[in-house]
Design a protein around this motif. Structure first.
Motif, PDB file in Angstrom:
ATOM      1  N   THR A   1      -5.241   9.601  -5.678  1.00 14.41           N
ATOM      2  CA  THR A   1      -5.789   8.431  -6.411  1.00 14.41           C
ATOM      3  C   THR A   1      -5.654   7.062  -5.644  1.00 14.41           C
ATOM      4  O   THR A   1      -6.302   6.187  -6.263  1.00 14.41           O
ATOM      5  N   GLY A   2      -5.169   6.993  -4.417  1.00  8.73           N
ATOM      6  CA  GLY A   2      -5.188   5.836  -3.606  1.00  8.73           C
ATOM      7  C   GLY A   2      -4.160   4.740  -4.036  1.00  8.73           C
ATOM      8  O   GLY A   2      -4.001   3.437  -3.949  1.00  8.73           O
ATOM      9  N   GLU A   3      -3.079   5.315  -5.076  1.00  9.20           N
ATOM     10  CA  GLU A   3      -1.992   4.423  -5.566  1.00  9.20           C
ATOM     11  C   GLU A   3      -0.979   4.658  -4.815  1.00  9.20           C
ATOM     12  O   GLU A   3      -0.635   5.758  -4.504  1.00  9.20           O
ATOM     13  N   GLU A   4      -0.014   3.879  -4.648  1.00  9.78           N
ATOM     14  CA  GLU A   4       1.410   3.959  -3.991  1.00  9.78           C
ATOM     15  C   GLU A   4       2.430   4.204  -5.195  1.00  9.78           C
ATOM     16  O   GLU A   4       2.529   3.377  -5.973  1.00  9.78           O
ATOM     17  N   VAL A   5       3.045   5.235  -4.984  1.00 11.31           N
ATOM     18  CA  VAL A   5       4.331   5.734  -5.991  1.00 11.31           C
ATOM     19  C   VAL A   5       5.669   4.847  -5.255  1.00 11.31           C
ATOM     20  O   VAL A   5       6.058   5.373  -4.255  1.00 11.31           O
ATOM     21  N   LEU A   6       6.013   3.810  -5.901  1.00 13.53           N
ATOM     22  CA  LEU A   6       7.129   3.341  -5.705  1.00 13.53           C
ATOM     23  C   LEU A   6       8.345   4.082  -5.755  1.00 13.53           C
ATOM     24  O   LEU A   6       8.462   4.456  -6.958  1.00 13.53           O
TER      25      LEU A   6
END
Length: 87
Positions: free
Chosen positions: A24-29
């Motif tokens: 996704t290119g998203e960072e999961v915090l």
């Protein structure tokens, strides 16, 4: 559940998070998970610590997905419930 199984599940969740981030290119915090200071390679930690880490990491991954994405499942009231359950 045996400790070895918990370690495998813990590692699997870490891989799920990394895979999701790459796709996704998203960072999961994962601040809560990081604050536990435990990873799957910490085999000396007890089962309770790994269970808490697994539940915390899973909760943060699911929370991120729920917050940032709409569900793909649609409800169709005109379809009989048996058919929806099979699909």
């Amino acid at each position: 559940m045996q400790k070895e199984e918990l370690l495998h599940l813990h590692m699997l969740l870490v891989h799920v998070r990394k895979y999701y981030e790459n796709i996704t290119g998203e960072e999961v915090l994962t601040d809560k998970y990081a604050s536990l200071h435990i990873s799957p390679v910490h085999i000396h930690k007890n089962k309770i610590s790994h269970k808490k880490a697994i539940l915390t990491l899973g909760d943060e991954i699911v929370g991120h997905i729920r917050t940032n994405h709409t569900p793909f499942i649609e409800y169709h009231p005109e379809l009989p419930s048996e058919r929806v359950a099979i699909e």
